[in-house]
Each structure stands twice: as structure tokens, then as C-alpha cells.
Design a protein around this motif. Structure first.
Motif, PDB file in Angstrom:
ATOM      1  N   ASN A  12      32.533  47.909  -8.990  1.00  0.00           N
ATOM      2  CA  ASN A  12      33.779  48.682  -9.141  1.00  0.00           C
ATOM      3  C   ASN A  12      34.380  48.585 -10.539  1.00  0.00           C
ATOM      4  N   LYS A  39      37.541  45.357   1.938  1.00  0.00           N
ATOM      5  CA  LYS A  39      38.926  45.629   2.345  1.00  0.00           C
ATOM      6  C   LYS A  39      39.039  46.717   3.407  1.00  0.00           C
ATOM      7  N   HIS A  40      37.988  47.502   3.616  1.00  0.00           N
ATOM      8  CA  HIS A  40      38.036  48.590   4.593  1.00  0.00           C
ATOM      9  C   HIS A  40      37.868  48.088   6.022  1.00  0.00           C
ATOM     10  N   TRP A  49      40.520  48.636   8.740  1.00  0.00           N
ATOM     11  CA  TRP A  49      40.876  49.990   9.183  1.00  0.00           C
ATOM     12  C   TRP A  49      39.824  50.603  10.101  1.00  0.00           C
ATOM     13  N   CYS A  92      33.115  58.261   8.735  1.00  0.00           N
ATOM     14  CA  CYS A  92      33.173  57.775   7.365  1.00  0.00           C
ATOM     15  C   CYS A  92      31.879  58.144   6.645  1.00  0.00           C
ATOM     16  N   VAL A 149      33.088  54.896   2.370  1.00  0.00           N
ATOM     17  CA  VAL A 149      34.272  55.702   2.069  1.00  0.00           C
ATOM     18  C   VAL A 149      34.907  56.089   3.402  1.00  0.00           C
ATOM     19  N   ASN A 206      41.113  59.270   4.332  1.00  0.00           N
ATOM     20  CA  ASN A 206      42.335  58.816   3.651  1.00  0.00           C
ATOM     21  C   ASN A 206      43.360  58.244   4.621  1.00  0.00           C
ATOM     22  N   ASP A 227      47.735  54.964   5.471  1.00  0.00           N
ATOM     23  CA  ASP A 227      46.943  55.389   4.318  1.00  0.00           C
ATOM     24  C   ASP A 227      45.926  54.280   4.030  1.00  0.00           C
ATOM     25  N   THR A 228      44.637  54.575   4.175  1.00  0.00           N
ATOM     26  CA  THR A 228      43.598  53.542   3.989  1.00  0.00           C
ATOM     27  C   THR A 228      43.431  53.138   2.534  1.00  0.00           C
ATOM     28  N   ARG A 229      43.875  53.978   1.597  1.00  0.00           N
ATOM     29  CA  ARG A 229      43.740  53.649   0.173  1.00  0.00           C
ATOM     30  C   ARG A 229      44.757  52.604  -0.252  1.00  0.00           C
ATOM     31  N   SER A 230      45.985  52.701   0.265  1.00  0.00           N
ATOM     32  CA  SER A 230      47.042  51.771  -0.136  1.00  0.00           C
ATOM     33  C   SER A 230      47.383  50.754   0.954  1.00  0.00           C
TER      34      SER A 230
END
Length: 187
Positions: A48, A101-102, A105, A112, A125, A128, A175-178
Motif C-alpha cells: 500500500n 482491516k476489512h 465488515w 466483494c 475490495v 463502500n 462506510d467501510t472506507r472510514s
């Protein structure tokens, strides 16, 4: 297969420093004197890291053997996550370290995208937004009148801050990003 610099564009997947990477941004520069070159911003897909590289007009850049497959999350056994290809029902086993970190969720039947490099999964991925059920809430934050939030434990085991009106068994959008609460969903 290799790319010449005039074939490069944002979104292409290449090998940089023996790691699959994606081109984020590219700028072609043709000076008045000397050889033309391009400045590329690259995101390494495994570590990353985001780096910038400069390539001269004669350089060749190796194409990465990247495949993205639309999958459905099935379940986990604490060490691995199990996914199924939506098209051919083939199943994939993904190490928990790749889910990172996913992991908090992931719920059964969540759609996905799994990204494979040389047929090995390297990252995931998520959509969102996900909808999860609250299984517990804390009342600790209520004593502080300036803070209008409390912590909620979700069905996946994740903890997030939610407004005071959220109750046990509420369905909420995250929100899975934040990792932030978005709204409560009426059943």
C-alpha cells in the motif's frame, strides 16, 4: 508482456520493485532539449505504499498478472475467509492477514472483489457501504452532554461510534472506507 511509456495510463497494473502496482497518475514531459520522460505516481498493491518514479522514453515496464474476481463472502474460521466466485461457483480461501482491516465488515453473502496476483489473492475490495445489526451499546458516553455519541458493538464484533438514539437490534449503514456510522435503516 511489457509496456512502453507511451502506452501507460492511469489504472494500468504493472510490476514495480518486484511487487504488483497500479498507476495512479501519469505526467508526460517533453523538454525542449533532451529525451522525453514520464513521471508516474504508483500505488503498490501489497504494501500500500505510494511512490513516484521517472521513466525515460526507451524504458519498458513489465505488466502485472492481476485478475479481479467478483465474489461472495461465505464464512470464516478465524484464520481464513472463504469466498465463492459469482460466475462459476469456484471457492477461494483467503488468509486473514490479507483481509486486514476489512475483516470487521464481512458478513455472509456480502459481494466483494478479490484481487489475485499470479493466482494468489493479495487484497480485497469491499462495497463502500454495508448494513450491520447492532448487538450491544454502551451508556458510558451519556454522562458527557457535549458528546452525542456512544459505542455500539456490531454483529461482526466491530465497535463504532453511533448517535444516542441507536438501540440494540437496529440495522445501521456503515462506510467501510472510514468505519463511520452513516444512518439507521428502517426495517
Amino acid at each position: 508482456m511489457k509496456y512502453r511509456i507511451n502506452e501507460l495510463k492511469s489504472g494500468l497494473k504493472i510490476i514495480q520493485d518486484k511487487e504488483p502496482s497500479i498507476i495512479i497518475d501519469i505526467e508526460f514531459i517533453k523538454p525542449g532539449k533532451g529525451q522525453s520522460f514520464c513521471r508516474i505516481k504508483i500505488k503498490k498493491l501489497i504494501s500500500n505504499k505510494i511512490i513516484e518514479k521517472i521513466f525515460k522514453s526507451g524504458d519498458l515496464i513489465k505488466k502485472a498478472d492481476i485478475e479481479e474476481i467478483s465474489c461472495i463472502y461465505l464464512y470464516n474460521d478465524k484464520k481464513f475467509g472463504y469466498f465463492m466466485n459469482e460466475k462459476n461457483y469456484e471457492q477461494y480461501i483467503v488468509n486473514k492477514s490479507i483481509l486486514k482491516k476489512h475483516y470487521k465488515w464481512l458478513i455472509e453473502e456480502l459481494k466483494c472483489i478479490l484481487t489475485f496476483w499470479n493466482k494468489i489473492p493479495i487484497f480485497i475490495v469491499l462495497p463502500n457501504f454495508v448494513k450491520l445489526i447492532v448487538i450491544d451499546t454502551s451508556l458510558e458516553s451519556q454522562n458527557n452532554s457535549s458528546n452525542n455519541t456512544k459505542y455500539a458493538k456490531l454483529i461482526t464484533g466491530a465497535f463504532i461510534k453511533v448517535p444516542f438514539f441507536i438501540q440494540i437490534n437496529d440495522l445501521i449503514k456503515i462506510d467501510t472506507r472510514s468505519g463511520e456510522y452513516i444512518c439507521r435503516i428502517k426495517n
